[in-house]
Design a protein around this motif. Structure first.
Motif, PDB file in Angstrom:
ATOM      1  N   LEU A   1      -7.793   3.893 -10.523  1.00 18.74           N
ATOM      2  CA  LEU A   1      -6.623   3.735  -9.662  1.00 18.74           C
ATOM      3  C   LEU A   1      -5.463   3.163 -10.456  1.00 18.74           C
ATOM      4  CD1 LEU A   1      -5.532   3.892  -6.715  1.00 18.74           C
ATOM      5  CD2 LEU A   1      -6.304   1.515  -6.455  1.00 18.74           C
TER       6      LEU A   1
ATOM      7  N   VAL B   1      -1.291   7.552  -1.700  1.00 20.93           N
ATOM      8  CA  VAL B   1      -2.194   7.856  -2.811  1.00 20.93           C
ATOM      9  C   VAL B   1      -2.095   9.333  -3.165  1.00 20.93           C
ATOM     10  CG1 VAL B   1      -4.593   7.817  -3.599  1.00 20.93           C
ATOM     11  CG2 VAL B   1      -3.759   6.030  -2.066  1.00 20.93           C
TER      12      VAL B   1
ATOM     13  N   TRP C   1      -0.603   1.899   0.424  1.00 22.91           N
ATOM     14  CA  TRP C   1       0.110   2.659  -0.602  1.00 22.91           C
ATOM     15  C   TRP C   1      -0.166   4.141  -0.424  1.00 22.91           C
ATOM     16  CZ3 TRP C   1      -3.679  -0.429  -3.868  1.00 22.91           C
ATOM     17  CH2 TRP C   1      -3.348  -1.776  -3.873  1.00 22.91           C
TER      18      TRP C   1
ATOM     19  N   ALA D   1       0.284   5.106  -5.346  1.00 24.75           N
ATOM     20  CA  ALA D   1      -0.961   4.920  -6.087  1.00 24.75           C
ATOM     21  C   ALA D   1      -1.435   6.297  -6.555  1.00 24.75           C
ATOM     22  CB  ALA D   1      -2.009   4.266  -5.192  1.00 24.75           C
ATOM     23  N   TRP D   2      -2.109   6.302  -7.686  1.00 24.00           N
ATOM     24  CA  TRP D   2      -2.593   7.545  -8.284  1.00 24.00           C
ATOM     25  C   TRP D   2      -4.060   7.366  -8.637  1.00 24.00           C
ATOM     26  CZ3 TRP D   2       0.814  11.623  -8.701  1.00 24.00           C
ATOM     27  CH2 TRP D   2       2.150  11.313  -8.449  1.00 24.00           C
ATOM     28  N   VAL D   3      -4.878   8.339  -8.300  1.00 23.28           N
ATOM     29  CA  VAL D   3      -6.297   8.316  -8.652  1.00 23.28           C
ATOM     30  C   VAL D   3      -6.536   9.467  -9.619  1.00 23.28           C
ATOM     31  CG1 VAL D   3      -8.661   8.527  -7.796  1.00 23.28           C
ATOM     32  CG2 VAL D   3      -6.936   7.352  -6.416  1.00 23.28           C
TER      33      VAL D   3
ATOM     34  N   VAL E   1      -6.056   0.657  -0.111  1.00 26.63           N
ATOM     35  CA  VAL E   1      -5.924   2.105   0.054  1.00 26.63           C
ATOM     36  C   VAL E   1      -6.401   2.512   1.449  1.00 26.63           C
ATOM     37  CG1 VAL E   1      -6.787   4.346  -0.735  1.00 26.63           C
ATOM     38  CG2 VAL E   1      -6.034   2.647  -2.411  1.00 26.63           C
TER      39      VAL E   1
END
Length: 181
Positions: free
Chosen positions: A127, A157, A155, A119-121, A150
């Protein structure tokens, strides 16, 4: 791809591509963008008319694909209609499983996602998920459930800058803009 679309491609193989007329926002909604809308500014600044007709949305979703450049399009009969993307090629819906013990994810076209690799923020707090189905943004209405995932360490992050994501994950936000460069 629908059989009728495949037949049209064989019958009319040299129809010019269309740019700027269709867009996908970060909530998974499709937008039709006529000439005045396009002249008013780029997507999503100038969105256009949201597609609300269920059969048209289903037709677009069934015929949504990607070319070798990472430009996403809707194959409308013999014509390839390139899609302006607000954030990513996929919009992910995240829900709790019926028993509440896990999470299910599906794309905006209704396909199950499978495994989430990461996951990428981004800097705006949006997200994104890198999945077996591809790379996509989580729909804002599903952020509370995604935040639970999260928090549960479902996942891995990572932080990112939104403008780095297209190159990293191989997609074009604006195929029309790419034609100008």
């Amino acid at each position: 791809m629908d059989d009728i679309v495949k037949a049209a491609l064989k019958k009319w193989p040299n129809v010019p591509h269309c740019y700027g007329w269709l867009a996908l926002d970060a909530r998974g909604d499709w937008y039709l963008r006529d000439e005045p809308t396009q002249a008013a500014g780029p997507f999503p600044q100038s969105k256009g008319q949201r597609v609300v007709h269920d059969k048209l949305k289903d037709f677009i979703c069934r015929n949504y694909e990607c070319d070798e450049r990472g430009a996403w399009f809707f194959q409308n009969g013999p014509q390839r209609v390139y899609v302006e993307l607000e954030a990513s090629p996929w919009v992910m819906g995240v829900q709790r499983t019926a028993d509440g013990a896990g999470f299910t994810i599906a794309t905006h076209i209704g396909e199950p996602v499978g495994a989430v690799r990461a996951a990428w923020v981004d800097e705006q707090g949006r997200l994104f998920l890198d999945t077996d189905a591809g790379f996509g943004i989580v729909r804002s209405p599903d952020m509370a459930v995604a935040a639970d995932a999260v928090d549960a360490n479902e996942w891995p992050v990572h932080e990112c800058q939104a403008d780095s994501l297209p190159a990293r994950f191989g997609f074009l936000l604006s195929p029309q803009g790419a034609m100008r460069t």
